[in-house]
Design a protein around this motif. Structure first.
Motif, short mmCIF file in Angstrom:
data_model
loop_
_atom_site.label_atom_id
_atom_site.label_comp_id
_atom_site.label_asym_id
_atom_site.label_seq_id
_atom_site.Cartn_x
_atom_site.Cartn_y
_atom_site.Cartn_z
N PRO A 29 0.83 -1.20 0.00
CA PRO A 29 0.00 0.00 0.00
C PRO A 29 0.87 1.25 0.00
O PRO A 29 1.92 1.29 0.63
N LYS A 76 -4.98 1.76 0.46
CA LYS A 76 -5.67 0.55 0.91
C LYS A 76 -7.01 0.32 0.24
O LYS A 76 -7.41 -0.80 0.00
N ARG A 77 -7.73 1.39 -0.06
CA ARG A 77 -9.00 1.31 -0.79
C ARG A 77 -8.99 2.40 -1.85
O ARG A 77 -8.62 3.53 -1.57
N HIS A 95 -10.56 -1.36 -5.78
CA HIS A 95 -9.40 -1.91 -5.09
C HIS A 95 -9.66 -1.92 -3.59
O HIS A 95 -10.05 -0.90 -3.02
N ASP A 97 -7.55 -3.60 -0.26
CA ASP A 97 -6.47 -4.42 0.28
C ASP A 97 -6.95 -5.45 1.30
O ASP A 97 -6.41 -6.55 1.37
N GLU A 98 -7.97 -5.12 2.07
CA GLU A 98 -8.48 -6.07 3.07
C GLU A 98 -8.99 -7.33 2.37
O GLU A 98 -8.66 -8.45 2.76
N ARG A 100 -8.18 -8.34 -0.72
CA ARG A 100 -7.05 -9.00 -1.38
C ARG A 100 -6.26 -9.85 -0.38
O ARG A 100 -5.82 -10.95 -0.69
N SER A 101 -6.08 -9.33 0.81
CA SER A 101 -5.35 -10.05 1.85
C SER A 101 -6.09 -11.33 2.26
O SER A 101 -5.48 -12.39 2.40
N VAL A 107 -1.19 -7.10 -1.60
CA VAL A 107 -1.87 -5.82 -1.39
C VAL A 107 -1.14 -4.70 -2.11
O VAL A 107 0.00 -4.86 -2.53
N GLY A 108 -1.82 -3.57 -2.27
CA GLY A 108 -1.22 -2.40 -2.89
C GLY A 108 -1.16 -2.43 -4.40
O GLY A 108 -0.54 -1.57 -5.01
N GLU A 110 -3.33 -3.79 -8.27
CA GLU A 110 -4.47 -4.36 -9.01
C GLU A 110 -4.05 -4.56 -10.44
O GLU A 110 -3.30 -3.77 -11.00
#
Length: 146
Positions: A29, A76-77, A95, A97-98, A100-101, A107-108, A110
């Motif tokens: 991120p 993050k979003r 996007h 990150d939560e 994706r994780s 993360v960070g 796309e």
């Protein structure tokens, strides 16, 4: 016999691969919202982006549908919107990150598969992408050369 003006011996130079180290960059991120980038940019259809861990995966399994660019250093979003130069919307990407994780993705970042929402491949040209995260907005260009 005359004097020798050439000495032939074993090379003291190391092999080119001997000291090579493969580096796979992991993007996280963004700590600064203005750091968002798209790679590769320009995207060139005549360049091979396939290696064992390349942008487009393994050459053994590559298809036209594997063409991809990556948005990196994302907050993050964020919402990513891609437009033609005339302002027509190509696609939108959410996007998170939560999410994706949770699903095991890095993360960070796309990916954008260079297809419109209607499933048509992008033609060569200049496109505009806009990243929005809260009050932050970044607008940049993406060049595609098929």
């Amino acid at each position: 016999d005359g004097p020798l003006d050439t000495l032939i011996g074993t090379s003291t130079e190391s092999a080119i691969e001997e000291n090579a180290t493969k580096v796979v960059l992991q993007f996280g991120p963004s700590k600064k919202l203005g750091d968002v980038k798209v790679v590769p940019n320009p995207y060139r259809g005549d360049v091979d982006y396939t290696d064992d861990r390349g942008f487009e995966g393994s050459a053994k399994f590559w298809t036209e549908g594997a063409r991809v660019v990556w948005f990196i250093d994302l907050p993050k979003r964020a919402t990513i919107r891609i437009f033609t130069i005339m302002g027509e919307v190509i696609t939108s990407i959410e996007h998170n990150d939560e999410y994706r994780s949770i699903v095991g993705l890095p993360v960070g970042q796309e990916e954008f598969k260079l297809f419109s929402e209607s499933g048509k491949p992008l033609a060569s040209g200049v496109y505009v992408y806009r990243i929005q995260a809260g009050d932050f907005i970044a607008t940049q260009k993406l060049v595609v050369m098929r």
